[in-house]
Design a protein around this motif. Structure first.
Motif, short mmCIF file in Angstrom:
data_model
loop_
_atom_site.label_atom_id
_atom_site.label_comp_id
_atom_site.label_asym_id
_atom_site.label_seq_id
_atom_site.Cartn_x
_atom_site.Cartn_y
_atom_site.Cartn_z
N SER A 242 -1.63 -1.23 -2.50
CA SER A 242 -2.42 -2.29 -1.89
C SER A 242 -2.98 -3.25 -2.95
CB SER A 242 -3.55 -1.69 -1.06
OG SER A 242 -4.25 -0.76 -1.82
N TYR A 243 -3.61 -4.29 -2.45
CA TYR A 243 -4.14 -5.33 -3.32
C TYR A 243 -5.33 -4.87 -4.15
CZ TYR A 243 -1.21 -9.09 -1.57
OH TYR A 243 -0.15 -9.89 -1.30
N ASP A 244 -5.92 -3.71 -3.81
CA ASP A 244 -7.06 -3.23 -4.59
C ASP A 244 -6.61 -2.39 -5.78
OD1 ASP A 244 -6.19 -1.08 -3.19
OD2 ASP A 244 -8.18 -0.30 -2.70
N GLU A 245 -5.34 -2.53 -6.17
CA GLU A 245 -4.76 -1.87 -7.36
C GLU A 245 -4.76 -0.35 -7.22
OE1 GLU A 245 -6.13 -3.59 -11.16
OE2 GLU A 245 -7.33 -4.90 -9.89
N GLY A 331 -2.44 -6.11 -7.59
CA GLY A 331 -2.11 -5.05 -6.64
C GLY A 331 -0.75 -4.43 -6.90
N ASN A 348 1.64 -2.36 -11.18
CA ASN A 348 0.50 -3.16 -10.74
C ASN A 348 0.72 -4.58 -11.23
OD1 ASN A 348 -1.94 -4.03 -9.89
ND2 ASN A 348 -3.16 -2.84 -11.34
#
Lengths: 449, 593
Positions: A242-245, A331, A348
């Motif tokens: 996801s975009y929150d790494e 992310g 990432n």
């Protein structure tokens, strides 16, 4: 490790047949079929225009060449070179073309995603599937080739159609609880369908083959959500990047999160090995020779590189993304399980030079590969736990649990590896440059050692 | 106050001392009196002339008498010796004078005291005044501070008020923005939907137009149609087909569920097995420990009783294990209990160990020596390994320094073959040793065979002589025959004797050689590389010492039994981690008690 000579290709169209015997490449409007072992040309076909997409049929007997700008698909037979087939989508246009798993039907998606046309090569019959959704991954065949799942958009709602590929019978048709469905993927055992929402909302839905909702997973709200999804080959895990790494791993029994892999910029207390690629001129006798970093190179003029195990703490270079632009470079964009489901490789986007390898048994970080330039592509060996990656230079990098190597590709004329593909036997890798390609043969004995 | 007093006393010191002198010595009193009275007398000398003259003596006397009476000295009355005469009767006058002097002195004393008191009082007053001023200052200061604080408080309250108003406005802002966002979102979604609908409509129209135009180009051109990949014909779409599809789907789902259930069941069974085994091992570990501990402390006996109770419950559980639902809770509970007990026990052992460490220090000499030996050996190994790594590094460096070509590749190969050679050499050594062993055994065997032959010959001779005797004695035939048969048995037993001897020789041989595994005739076990044999050896070393210790102590009878059996079993079973752990635990217990 040996390398073949360099061949020409365009559009990075180069594929090995599913049975591993033939290698098909497109050069402008020509299709060249070679024997993989000898690399001799077996067949040469001439298409009507420059090929934009090429694909082998599942039985390795036919090759599909799509010319999107002409709305044309041409099919060639390997056994009967004079057999030909041409499908013209006419003025409605063509954006995507693919084989059905039986190798006797071709699915063409028309421009503006008006419909999906299913052409039968057996009966010349044509059937339409209306309202296909234009999204990241709208079509997926189950691994056994029996079912087709297709995302559909109707009355501003998302639906999923499940077709039986045998006779294109609509088996199930159900609405999904998504705002804007972004993709769907069958589990490798073909019994669970993972559906995820667009990046505006973190939502992953799991449907049974008969359309029952098995579970819904959402990690957080109000922030950009899912970026990539991947099933483990054992169907046991579903990895969500996801975009929150972070990567979250769901299990197949309760469909709950069992692990969360974070990608911190500073690694200080980890048991993982951090391999750092170091570029070096050869013939400088260094005292600290690590057993893992054996560089193999023959050309004198290329800068050689080798891996060094960097001591902790390690700072991984981070590029801060521009928050004002859409699709920020942050992310987990790429996730891949090894063939034995033992390892998971991730990338990432705001740490483009690093590839992370996670151990799925210990649920912990196993290794980090820090390259000198941004990683373009990585792929697992289809048989062994071995990861090949490239960074757009003249080197091939390999990771295995035993260590890491960097290999110079001995080709003249600035061969830069843009992407790579493993041969299905795991004995060779096809390296694709901008206009060229080259085969790299693995030494099996070296690998064993 | 105290300090202040001390300073005052030092100032007054002199006076006080003088006073004390006055009161103390009557000899000097006269002097003093004279000293005190001297100015008085001097000053009053002129007055005296004024007060009493030759003429007014009686008046003076009467006046003094009056004065004396007023002073309460009426008893002594000064009288003139003769009326109108100038002389005074000395006794009353002296008495009066003495009284006066007494009064005077008392007064003086009083005065002194009062003065002192006054001084003291004044000093305390001064002090009190000072402190008063100080306190006043403080008060003023604190009042000022208070006012300052009041001021700041007021300011802060003002600030709070402004901040609260700010917060309120911000909240309002946020709410407004949220509503704006919500309205925007709804507007956006609405617009998006509208756009999407329009797009859909457009698409519909487009496809309609395309269909209407009868796009000639939309076509498939195949040379000849292909057969299906599976060779079957295409089915008609019938209800039967759809139902078969459904069936197939459910079948695949079912099989998937079955597979998952099976795997879960397997996992469950495995876990249950592990749990059971853990429980059993725990009980096994706990039960022999209990008696000795019971002697140590009183509350242990209760635990023992608990354990006994559980043992009683065990038999019922065994039957319950069939129904895992019922047994599960009980099982986990008992495991938990036993785990707690084990933990307690280990903790206790820890505490005991810390106590007993000093005592044991002297007894631990032998194990430490072995330990040091082991350490030395390991150090040697590490050294060897280091040398090996160094050699490898050098080789690698060489390989790096020279550019990569076939020769270096050959060199690289050479280095591997070198390693191989090393290993081969070692194996060769092993083999040689084995061979020697075999040779020895063979020699033994041939010797034994020769001996056997000799003995056989002797036996034959014996037998012949015996037979001859028998024959000569000539007992009844049947009886004699029975005798001979029984004799045959004995002969057999005699024959087996050399074999026994030989085996004993073997045993001796095995004991004498260091590598016991080599002496055994089966080559399969002696084949592995020396590292494993060393492992065996070390393993055998440890239990031997420990068991000897057991026998010395005479404690832990059950434990030692178990270990002995373990050590006996190990060479045949090979190394199992479970054995190791049990054994090490046992040893710990020993070393700690």
């Amino acid at each position: 490790m040996n390398f073949s000579e360099v061949f020409k290709q365009t559009n990075q169209l180069c594929k090995v047949s599913p049975d591993g015997k033939y290698l098909a490449t497109c050069v402008q409007y020509r299709l060249v079929v070679r024997d993989v072992s000898t690399l001799q040309i077996l067949q040469l076909y001439t298409c009507l225009d420059q090929v934009s997409h090429m694909e082998w049929s599942s039985d390795s007997l036919f090759i599909l060449c799509a010319m999107y700008n002409r709305g044309l698909v041409q099919v060639w037979s390997l056994e009967q070179p004079d057999w030909h087939c041409k499908i013209d989508e006419g003025s409605i246009g063509l954006v995507s073309s693919r084989w059905s798993p039986d190798g006797r039907h071709i699915l063409n998606t028309t421009e503006f995603h008006l419909r999906v046309t299913v052409w039968s090569l057996c009966t010349k019959a044509v059937s339409y599937i209306k309202h296909p959704k234009a999204c990241q991954k709208a079509v997926d065949f189950s691994r056994d080739g029996r079912y087709l799942a297709l995302a559909e958009r109707r009355d501003c709602k998302d639906y999923v159609c499940v077709f039986v590929c045998d006779d294109w019978h609509l088996l199930r048709h159900f609405e999904t609880e998504t705002q804007d469905l972004a993709g769907l993927e069958w589990s490798p055992n073909g019994c669970v369908l993972a559906v995820w929402d667009s990046c505006l909302e973190y939502k992953v839905l799991l449907y049974s083959l008969d359309g029952r909702l098995l579970s819904t997973y959402s990690a957080y709200e109000w922030s950009l959500g899912v970026k990539s999804v991947s099933w483990s080959p054992s169907s046991q895990f579903l990895a969500i990047g996801s975009y929150d790494e972070k990567v979250r791993i769901l299990n197949h029994i309760t469909w709950k999160k069992i692990a969360q892999f974070e990608h911190p910029a500073i690694l200080d207390s980890t048991k993982a090995t951090v391999y750092k690629e170091v570029e070096k001129r050869p013939a400088v006798g260094s005292d600290e020779m690590s057993l893992h970093s054996i560089t193999i190179g023959t050309t004198l003029f290329n800068t050689q590189s080798k891996y060094e195990i960097s001591p902790l703490p390690v700072q991984i270079p981070v590029v801060k993304p521009d928050p004002d632009r859409a699709n920020p470079k942050i992310g987990i964009s790429a996730l891949a399980f090894s063939s034995d489901s033992r390892y998971l490789a991730t990338k990432n986007d705001n740490m483009a030079t690093a590839v992370w390898v996670w151990d799925m048994q210990k649920m912990s970080l196993q290794a980090v590969l820090e390259q000198t330039s941004a990683v373009r592509c990585f792929q697992w060996d289809p048989l062994r736990p071995r990861l090949a990656l490239c960074t757009g230079n003249a080197k091939l990098y390999l990771w295995s649990p035993g260590g890491c190597v960097s290999v110079q590709v001995p080709a003249e004329g600035g061969f830069q590896v843009q992407s790579l593909n493993w041969h299905c036997s795991g004995d060779s890798v096809i390296l694709l440059g901008k206009e060229q390609l080259c085969l790299c043969y693995m030494d099996t004995d070296q690998e064993d050692k | 106050m105290g300090e202040w007093w001390t300073t005052e006393t030092s100032m007054e010191n002199y006076e006080i001392s003088s006073i004390s002198h006055v009161t103390m010595s009557p000899s000097r009193r006269n002097n003093l009196v004279s000293m005190y009275s001297f100015p008085f007398s001097k000053s009053s000398y002129s007055e005296l002339s004024a007060f009493c003259i030759e003429d007014n003596i009686p008046q003076c006397i009467s006046y003094i008498n009056q004065e004396l009476a007023s002073l309460g000295l009426s008893s002594t009355c000064i009288e003139a010796i003769s009326p109108g005469g100038t002389g005074l009767s000395t006794v009353p006058a002296l008495n009066a004078m003495y009284e006066l002097l007494q009064i005077h002195r008392r007064n003086m004393c009083n005065l002194e005291e009062l003065e002192r008191e006054h001084l003291r009082k004044s000093s305390t007053l001064e002090h009190v005044q000072m402190s008063n001023t100080r306190l006043k200052d403080q008060l003023e200061l604190s009042i000022r501070e208070k006012s300052g604080l009041h001021e700041t408080e007021r300011q802060l309250q003002l600030k709070i008020k402004t901040l609260q108003s700010c917060l309120k406005t911000e909240k309002d802002e946020v709410q407004k923005l949220q509503s704006v966002i919500a309205s925007r979102a709804s507007q956006y979604s609405h617009d998006a939907k509208r756009k999407e609908r329009e797009a859909v409509k457009l698409k519909e129209r487009l496809s309609q137009l395309l269909v209407d135009r009868k796009d000639k180009k939309l076509a498939i051109d195949v040379l000849n149609c292909l057969g299906r990949a599976d060779g079957k014909r295409r089915h008609w779409k019938t209800t039967k087909a759809t139902s078969s599809h459904e069936n197939e789907m459910y079948k695949s789902l079912l099989s998937d569920y079955e597979a998952s259930q099976r795997s879960l069941m397997l996992e469950n069974a495995e876990l249950k097995k592990v749990l059971q085994q853990m429980k059993k091992e725990m009980m096994h570990i706990l039960s022999p420990c209990q008696p000795s501990i019971r002697g140590a402390t009183a509350d242990e006996s209760q635990e023992q009783a608990d354990l006994d109770g559980e043992k009683g419950g065990d038999t019922s559980r065994e039957s319950l294990d069939q129904y895992c639902e019922h047994a599960r809770e009980q099982l986990t509970n008992s495991i938990r209990q036993q785990w707690r007990k084990l933990r307690n026990h280990v903790e206790r052992l820890d505490s005991q160990a810390s106590q007993a460490q000093n005592q044991l220090e002297s007894k631990e000499v032998i194990p430490r020596e072995t330990h040091e030996d082991e350490m030395e050996r390991m150090r040697c190994e590490v050294q060897q390994c280091k040398e090996f790594i160094h050699a490898q590094q050098q080789l690698l460096q060489q390989q790096l320094n020279t550019s990569f070509d076939d020769e270096t590749a050959a060199l690289l190969n050479d280095c591997y073959t070198l390693e191989e050679k090393e290993r081969l050499k070692e194996e060769w050594k092993l083999f040689e040793e084995q061979k020697r062993n075999f040779e020895r055994e063979r020699k033994n065997f041939t010797e034994a065979a020769i001996r056997l032959g000799r003995e056989k010959k002797a036996f034959e001779e014996d037998r012949a002589s015996w037979l001859k005797n028998q024959f000569l004695n000539m007992t009844p035939f049947r009886h004699r025959r029975r005798c001979s048969s029984s004799d045959g048995q004995s002969a057999l037993s005699i024959r087996s004797e050399p074999e026994i001897r030989m085996s004993s020789v073997n045993g001796q041989l095995a004991k004498s050689s260091t590598y016991t595994t080599f002496s055994t005739p089966r080559p399969s076990r002696s084949a592995p590389v020396p590292s494993t044999t060393e492992l065996y050896r070390t393993l055998r070393l440890i239990p031997d010492s420990s068991s000897s210790r057991h026998s010395n102590r005479g404690r832990w009878p059950e434990c030692s039994n178990i270990e002995d059996s373990e050590t006996r079993v190990r060479p045949t079973n090979g190394l199992r981690p479970g054995d190791m752990s049990i054994f090490s635990l046992g040893e710990d217990e020993n070393s700690l008690t």
